[in-house]
Structures are given as C-alpha cells and as structure tokens.
Design a protein around this motif. Sequence first.
Motif, PDB file in Angstrom:
ATOM      1  N   ASP A 202     -23.683 -28.180  11.326  1.00  0.00           N
ATOM      2  CA  ASP A 202     -23.111 -28.807  12.383  1.00  0.00           C
ATOM      3  C   ASP A 202     -22.101 -30.054  12.158  1.00  0.00           C
ATOM      4  O   ASP A 202     -21.299 -30.254  12.780  1.00  0.00           O
ATOM      5  CB  ASP A 202     -24.387 -29.211  13.387  1.00  0.00           C
ATOM      6  N   ALA A 203     -22.717 -30.800  11.375  1.00  0.00           N
ATOM      7  CA  ALA A 203     -21.732 -31.967  10.789  1.00  0.00           C
ATOM      8  C   ALA A 203     -20.446 -31.535  10.429  1.00  0.00           C
ATOM      9  O   ALA A 203     -19.656 -32.338  10.358  1.00  0.00           O
ATOM     10  CB  ALA A 203     -22.567 -32.860   9.934  1.00  0.00           C
ATOM     11  N   GLY A 204     -20.497 -30.520   9.565  1.00  0.00           N
ATOM     12  CA  GLY A 204     -19.337 -30.055   8.892  1.00  0.00           C
ATOM     13  C   GLY A 204     -18.370 -29.572   9.851  1.00  0.00           C
ATOM     14  O   GLY A 204     -17.325 -29.997   9.783  1.00  0.00           O
ATOM     15  N   LEU A 205     -18.835 -28.717  10.861  1.00  0.00           N
ATOM     16  CA  LEU A 205     -18.131 -28.080  11.928  1.00  0.00           C
ATOM     17  C   LEU A 205     -17.420 -29.246  12.737  1.00  0.00           C
ATOM     18  O   LEU A 205     -16.182 -29.008  13.230  1.00  0.00           O
ATOM     19  CB  LEU A 205     -18.584 -27.206  12.670  1.00  0.00           C
ATOM     20  N   ALA A 206     -18.261 -30.324  13.037  1.00  0.00           N
ATOM     21  CA  ALA A 206     -17.953 -31.268  14.006  1.00  0.00           C
ATOM     22  C   ALA A 206     -16.409 -32.125  13.236  1.00  0.00           C
ATOM     23  O   ALA A 206     -15.791 -33.032  14.039  1.00  0.00           O
ATOM     24  CB  ALA A 206     -18.903 -32.339  14.085  1.00  0.00           C
TER      25      ALA A 206
ATOM     26  N   HIS B 169     -14.537 -25.372  18.310  1.00  0.00           N
ATOM     27  CA  HIS B 169     -15.479 -25.668  19.361  1.00  0.00           C
ATOM     28  C   HIS B 169     -16.744 -24.862  19.456  1.00  0.00           C
ATOM     29  O   HIS B 169     -16.775 -23.487  19.392  1.00  0.00           O
ATOM     30  CB  HIS B 169     -14.551 -25.254  20.775  1.00  0.00           C
ATOM     31  N   ARG B 170     -17.730 -25.626  19.226  1.00  0.00           N
ATOM     32  CA  ARG B 170     -19.339 -25.124  19.321  1.00  0.00           C
ATOM     33  C   ARG B 170     -19.648 -24.554  20.622  1.00  0.00           C
ATOM     34  O   ARG B 170     -19.330 -25.210  21.456  1.00  0.00           O
ATOM     35  CB  ARG B 170     -20.144 -26.131  18.758  1.00  0.00           C
TER      36      ARG B 170
ATOM     37  N   SER C  30     -13.020 -31.536  17.221  1.00  0.00           N
ATOM     38  CA  SER C  30     -14.205 -30.646  17.644  1.00  0.00           C
ATOM     39  C   SER C  30     -15.073 -31.179  18.765  1.00  0.00           C
ATOM     40  O   SER C  30     -15.394 -32.160  18.728  1.00  0.00           O
ATOM     41  CB  SER C  30     -15.209 -30.103  16.421  1.00  0.00           C
ATOM     42  N   ARG C  31     -15.363 -30.151  19.668  1.00  0.00           N
ATOM     43  CA  ARG C  31     -16.103 -30.428  20.780  1.00  0.00           C
ATOM     44  C   ARG C  31     -17.423 -29.368  21.095  1.00  0.00           C
ATOM     45  O   ARG C  31     -17.129 -28.266  20.915  1.00  0.00           O
ATOM     46  CB  ARG C  31     -15.588 -30.786  22.281  1.00  0.00           C
TER      47      ARG C  31
END
Length: 445
Positions: free
Chosen positions: A331-335, A341-342, A441-442
């Motif tokens: 999660d932290a990496g994709l953010a 966009h998650r 990212s959101r």
Amino acid sequence: MGVDVRTASIHPLEQPPTIDFPHARTEAQPGRGALAVLGGDLMVRVADGRLLPYANLDIAATAPCAVVAAEAVTRLLPSYASVHRGAGVLSQHCTRAYEQARAAVARFVGCRPGDQVVFTRNSTDALNLLAHVVPASTPVLTFLGEHHANLLPWRQTVHLPLPRTPGEAVAAVDEALRRHGPALVAVTATSNVTGEVWPVAEIARVARWHGARVVVDAAQLAAHGPVSLADLDVDYLVLSGHKLYAPFGAGVLAGRADWMDAARPYLSGGGASRHVGSDGTVQWALGPGRHEAGTPNLVGAVAMAAVCEAVTATGWAALTHHEQQLLERLDAGLATVAGVHRLVLFGPAHPRLGIAAFAVAGLDSAEVARRLADDHGIGVRDGLFCAHPLTRHLLASAPTRLPGTAVRASLGAGTTREQVDRLVAAVARIAAQAPSQRPASRDIA
C-alpha cells in the motif's frame, strides 16, 4: 450382497514411501508460519533474456500448492482406490482417508452438531448446490458487490445496493428482511476485488433476529484467517481448496443438513441413492452422500484436509502477521506512484486481507499485466475479477478517467518483500511511460 464399507472394519495398511519433493525439504522461511509452499524457486525468462525468480502475486485466484498438501497426496497415490465402493484393503483405506478428510474440514470450519460437510468442485459449485436445495419460496438477499459465484446461482434473488460503509451493509440487510421476511442472506466474508473484510457477524445477528439464514462465501477468508460456522453463527459456509493451498479441484459446502436432506440430489447417480427398485422408484441417501454422487475427488479432499490440519495445529498468527506487513508495504509503495488509483469500497482504513486492486490512468490494465509478466517476471490478474458490478462501480467512481478494467495483486504464503518491492518498482516504471501526466495516487471509494 455388498459390504457397507462406511461401517466395515478398516484393515491396517502400511504407508507407502513418500516421493522426495525438491522444494518440500526446505523449512518455511521466517515470518511465513508453518505453511511452506512449492514453486518458490521457479525461474522465468523475461523479454530482455534475463532469468528472474517468478513473483506469484495472483494468489487470490489460485494459491500455490502447500508442501503438506503435496506430501499427503503423494503418500495416498500408491494406495489410491475406490471410495465407499469396495471391501478390499485399498478401498477401505481410501474410504477412511476420505471420511477423515471430511472430519478435518469440519473441525477447520467450526461445524456444530447437526452440520455436515459436502465435498464439491469449488466454491462456485458449492453455492450452486446450496441454490439447488434452497426452498423455492425462500428469497435470497445478496449484495451487488458479490463474486459472480454468489450473485448468479440463486432463483429468487433480491439484489442489495453496494454499501458505502459496513454499517450501511448491516442496515440494508435489516431493511430488506423487514420487507421480505425469512430469507437466505448470501454474503462474502472478504471481497476478492478489494480484500476488505465484510461485517459478517453483525449481518448474522440481524438475520437471526428476523429468522433468516446466512451463507458465507469464505473462499478468500479461509486462506488468510480463521473462519467458523459456530463463531460467526451462520448457517452455511463455502470454500475452495485451490485458494487454500490445495489446488486439486475440491471445494466444500458446510452447514445445516435439513435443506440438503430434503432436496433432490444435486447429482443423480451411484452413492446418492440407498435403493433403486426394479420399477424405477428411488430411496435417496441422507447426509453428505446424497449430493456426492459418483466417484468423489479423494485426492482433493485429502489435500485440503492436510492444509486444514496444518493450519489448525499451528494457528494463523505468523502467516497473518507476515501478510499484513507485506500489505502495508505494498500500500505504501503504490501510494507513491503517480497515476495509480487503488480500488476500495469501505475506505483505505478498513481492515483488509492481502489483496490490492488498482488501475493506472492512461494505460489498459491488460497491457499493465502483460508488461509486469513479460518484463519483470510478475504474475497478477487483470480484468473485472468475476465481480463485474463492484469493479465497474469502483472504476467509475474515480476522480479521473480510468480504463474499464483493473489490475489485482494478491499476497499469501510464499510472498516475499522482494516480490512486493519489485511489483511497486515495476508499476512505477510502467506508469511513468503512460501518455499523460497524472496526479498522485488516490484510493477510490
């Protein structure tokens, strides 16, 4: 007259030698608990010619095979024979193995007195079996966010809208039951799209107050944490062996016996009947055999039972802790990746299991998945994940235009920090090559 091997004495059978699995002799790595899996040293060649360790991040679709499952199957195969069909030593041995597997699964899912375990092909098959036995006059309440396996089989369906919060989900069930009276509530334990945990226990309490029954699709949860008919106070539960590190084609419908004993067998054939008269009249069997006609999947049942017993013996703590650490890292990496966009329904702070679905603005998700595989040796899933209404809703709720499908990365036993870091770096590289500049990212809710 044939021998009823369900009650016949079982002759001892010496265990055959175990084949030496090259992967199976490696102890589980620290942080992964006792559930070691095969395939951790698989190498794949990527587009530039390099050999990379394969990163299997598609575990929510099909989990790798657990060592204990593979070893249990290997011990069984030399003595493989008919189940419930013969008086020979091998048949009796396999009958005992099959029924012991049923008992192990019953313990794993917290069966109560009066509950039964029916072996099926998978969760989809189990839910279709339950749809077959539900009385025709009983409405089935299910949310539009369900996997298609829990959305499509029911004959008299009341579709509940997607809730924005867990509390809204419980309230929707309460309101629907006030209108429709006693019903069957069909709900997932964990979304296969977002990984979010649904308020099953709270929904069950509301259902009980209205005199309704509850079936829980535990296909995802059963591979990540404890699930129990007794603890949740639900009537039925389904799961798939191939998601529980036992990919040998077996599933389970566990729960109350009354509807199953009252309905015509799901399949008609040998084993489902107690007596067939010369005039064609049939006395159907009672119990699990009523819906297990034909030669059963002994290998799948034994493999699943081996995983259930291994997890029951060691507990979930180590594996759950390991997965949550990796999920936080993912999660932290994709953010940090612009344009990613998650997809979440209840919000980013809601409890989740090791599943992360996302879309990259300006890039087709199939292309993202292909490049992850071809260039980085990473396996993920792309599409709508057999949950089309939910995934389309989450994509359409984005503050920016997204492709019509998403990418899903999923974690489990065998996943490593290196694999998570490789995925984040690869997504960042792919996103940077998208045709337009994008905001940070959101999460989509």
